[in-house]
Design a protein around this motif. Sequence first.
Motif, PDB file in Angstrom:
ATOM      1  N   ARG A  44       0.834  -1.209   0.000  1.00  0.00           N
ATOM      2  CA  ARG A  44       0.000   0.000   0.000  1.00  0.00           C
ATOM      3  C   ARG A  44       0.862   1.250   0.000  1.00  0.00           C
ATOM      4  N   LEU A  45       1.871   1.278   0.868  1.00  0.00           N
ATOM      5  CA  LEU A  45       2.741   2.443   0.955  1.00  0.00           C
ATOM      6  C   LEU A  45       3.502   2.657  -0.352  1.00  0.00           C
ATOM      7  N   PHE A 122      13.203  10.974   6.607  1.00  0.00           N
ATOM      8  CA  PHE A 122      12.661   9.931   7.470  1.00  0.00           C
ATOM      9  C   PHE A 122      11.155  10.080   7.699  1.00  0.00           C
ATOM     10  N   THR A 123      10.485  10.555   6.642  1.00  0.00           N
ATOM     11  CA  THR A 123       9.023  10.652   6.651  1.00  0.00           C
ATOM     12  C   THR A 123       8.488  10.076   5.340  1.00  0.00           C
ATOM     13  N   VAL A 127       9.941   9.842   1.320  1.00  0.00           N
ATOM     14  CA  VAL A 127       9.901   8.741   0.347  1.00  0.00           C
ATOM     15  C   VAL A 127       9.469   9.269  -1.015  1.00  0.00           C
ATOM     16  N   VAL A 128       8.428  10.088  -1.023  1.00  0.00           N
ATOM     17  CA  VAL A 128       7.923  10.648  -2.278  1.00  0.00           C
ATOM     18  C   VAL A 128       8.998  11.497  -2.951  1.00  0.00           C
ATOM     19  N   GLY A 208       5.438   0.975   8.171  1.00  0.00           N
ATOM     20  CA  GLY A 208       4.199   1.733   8.163  1.00  0.00           C
ATOM     21  C   GLY A 208       4.346   3.178   7.762  1.00  0.00           C
ATOM     22  N   GLU A 209       5.588   3.666   7.687  1.00  0.00           N
ATOM     23  CA  GLU A 209       5.801   5.075   7.357  1.00  0.00           C
ATOM     24  C   GLU A 209       6.729   5.252   6.162  1.00  0.00           C
ATOM     25  N   THR A 210       7.844   4.517   6.140  1.00  0.00           N
ATOM     26  CA  THR A 210       8.782   4.652   5.019  1.00  0.00           C
ATOM     27  C   THR A 210       9.213   3.304   4.443  1.00  0.00           C
TER      28      THR A 210
END
Length: 255
Positions: A44-45, A122-123, A127-128, A208-210
């Motif tokens: 999903r991420l 680190f968010t 990543v984007v 769950g985040e990166t």
Amino acid sequence: MALALPAVLGLAFLLVPLAGLLVRTPWASLPGRLLSAEVGEALRLSVVCASLATAVCLVLGVPLAWLLARADLPGRGLLRALVTVPLVLPPVVGGVALLLVLGRRGLIGQHLDAWFGVSLPFTTAGVVVAEAFVAMPFLVISVEGALRAADPRHEEAAATLGASRLLAFRRVTLPSIAPGVVAGAVLCWARALGEFGATITFAGNFPGETTTTPLAVYLALETDPDAAVVLSVVLLLVSVGVLAGLRDRWIGGSP
């Protein structure tokens, strides 16, 4: 005939590892693993971040491609070379460069943090950014090629009818280069989906985040090899699907 043997060896060198991946895939437990929380979260991420990165690349990359293709700028060749640097730059180096510019102590990041309280490293946003950095050249190259192949006389005709440059681009140029934009966007999305080096360097690896799918593969190799194989197969199928969908444009196949 003298080239047949090395050709076969080259083909085997490329295909046997992929075949080995498919052979070692736990097909019986594949549906269950794909529905597991860890795998589902990583997928999903990855899809969300790759889609957002592609949107960023479209907003910034299409005008950049137009500039390279149509604007009469001094040093345009050098500018084009600089735009394509992320294609050959080691992704980890790209991640380090992003840290030095957008990190909390970076050239720009320190001001984002001090003035707006925005910290990208680190968010998920990081990543984007990392994925967009490495993927944008794919879009720019594709769109620039489409612009060079398009007939500029159509835009000139629109201008003689009173259309502004922006209106002519939106109503005339963009529809004519739409296949190139779509092809570039798909390649951009696929590259962003598989990005590893810049992501782990700039955004870290936080579940769950990166933790995108490539990072989850790296983590799972030590603790759950079957999960790593499953995630690898997913990325392999996406890559094959992208190439199959773009075969006419990129590899000269026929329907």
